[in-house]
Scaffold this active site. Structure first.
Site, PDB file in Angstrom:
ATOM      1  N   SER A   7     -26.584 -41.285 -18.982  1.00 45.85           N
ATOM      2  CA  SER A   7     -26.653 -41.790 -17.606  1.00 45.85           C
ATOM      3  C   SER A   7     -28.052 -42.269 -17.253  1.00 45.85           C
ATOM      4  O   SER A   7     -28.216 -43.114 -16.372  1.00 45.85           O
ATOM      5  CB  SER A   7     -26.219 -40.704 -16.616  1.00 45.85           C
ATOM      6  OG  SER A   7     -27.028 -39.543 -16.760  1.00 45.85           O
ATOM      7  N   ASP A 155     -30.143 -35.495  -6.836  1.00 44.55           N
ATOM      8  CA  ASP A 155     -29.799 -34.509  -7.870  1.00 44.55           C
ATOM      9  C   ASP A 155     -31.026 -33.967  -8.589  1.00 44.55           C
ATOM     10  O   ASP A 155     -30.940 -33.008  -9.350  1.00 44.55           O
ATOM     11  CB  ASP A 155     -28.791 -35.083  -8.861  1.00 44.55           C
ATOM     12  CG  ASP A 155     -29.330 -36.255  -9.683  1.00 44.55           C
ATOM     13  OD1 ASP A 155     -30.528 -36.585  -9.603  1.00 44.55           O
ATOM     14  OD2 ASP A 155     -28.517 -36.858 -10.422  1.00 44.55           O
ATOM     15  N   HIS A 158     -31.938 -37.752 -11.954  1.00 41.49           N
ATOM     16  CA  HIS A 158     -31.891 -39.193 -12.209  1.00 41.49           C
ATOM     17  C   HIS A 158     -32.924 -39.918 -11.347  1.00 41.49           C
ATOM     18  O   HIS A 158     -32.976 -39.703 -10.137  1.00 41.49           O
ATOM     19  CB  HIS A 158     -30.492 -39.738 -11.939  1.00 41.49           C
ATOM     20  CG  HIS A 158     -29.475 -39.177 -12.870  1.00 41.49           C
ATOM     21  ND1 HIS A 158     -28.738 -38.043 -12.570  1.00 41.49           N
ATOM     22  CD2 HIS A 158     -29.104 -39.572 -14.104  1.00 41.49           C
ATOM     23  CE1 HIS A 158     -27.956 -37.774 -13.584  1.00 41.49           C
ATOM     24  NE2 HIS A 158     -28.143 -38.677 -14.534  1.00 41.49           N
TER      25      HIS A 158
END
Length: 187
Positions: A7, A155, A158
């Site tokens: 990701s 989060d 990221h």
């Protein structure tokens, strides 16, 4: 040029053209280099997942393949020996199938909550595999971004748009000389 990763490569939480591979494309274009970037990042992928989809990745045309893997292995506490085996398998298969391609492995780090032994062994996998297989090692992807609230999304893992620009610069510092050298050889 193919970017395979998690990701972090896919650009989770960012608009698609804001992921670091696409920022690298802009840098490539500005430098007048003859490379087109393909972002093959997959959210949630572990090093095992990378190995599983290598057949598909190796069907693509590329002169350079940049591997970013291990982040999810570390988050899940997957044994370092598994990460090492998977990374060696991936690099070995890439080099066997595409001996003409340049391969670069991005250094990843494990979170400290897994203990100093795990984080040290995890860290050592990347330079060890790069040296053993004679591929480029790009320094830690999230250098200057990891742990910085103002550079990450909610989060805390990221990068946000500002953090992603730092990530792109981290990668570009190592990638640019590789691409310039390849472009010069192509003439």
């Amino acid at each position: 040029m193919l970017f395979a990763g998690t990701s972090l490569t896919a650009g989770l939480g960012l608009v698609p053209d804001s992921a670091y591979p696409m920022l690298i494309q802009r840098k490539i274009d500005s430098a007048g280099l003859p490379f087109d970037v393909v972002n093959a990042g997959v959210s949630g992928e572990t090093s095992s997942g990378l190995v599983d989809r290598l057949g598909w990745l190796l069907r693509a045309r590329f002169d350079v393949l940049v591997l970013e893997t291990g982040a999810n292995d570390g988050l899940r506490g997957i044994p370092v020996s598994t990460l090492r085996t998977n990374l060696e398998t991936a690099v070995g298969r890439i080099k066997a199938k595409r001996p003409d391609a340049t391969v670069a492995v991005i250094q990843m780090e494990a979170l400290p909550n897994l203990g100093p032994k795990y984080t040290s062994e995890f860290h050592d996998v990347f330079p060890s595999v790069a040296t053993k297989h004679h591929v480029a090692l790009i320094p830690f992807l999230l250098n200057g971004v990891a742990g910085q609230r103002n550079l990450n999304q909610g989060d805390g893992v990221h990068p946000n748009n500002t953090g992603e620009r730092i990530v792109a610069e981290n990668v570009w510092k190592s990638l640019r000389p590789i691409l310039e050298s390849l472009a010069a050889k192509k003439g």
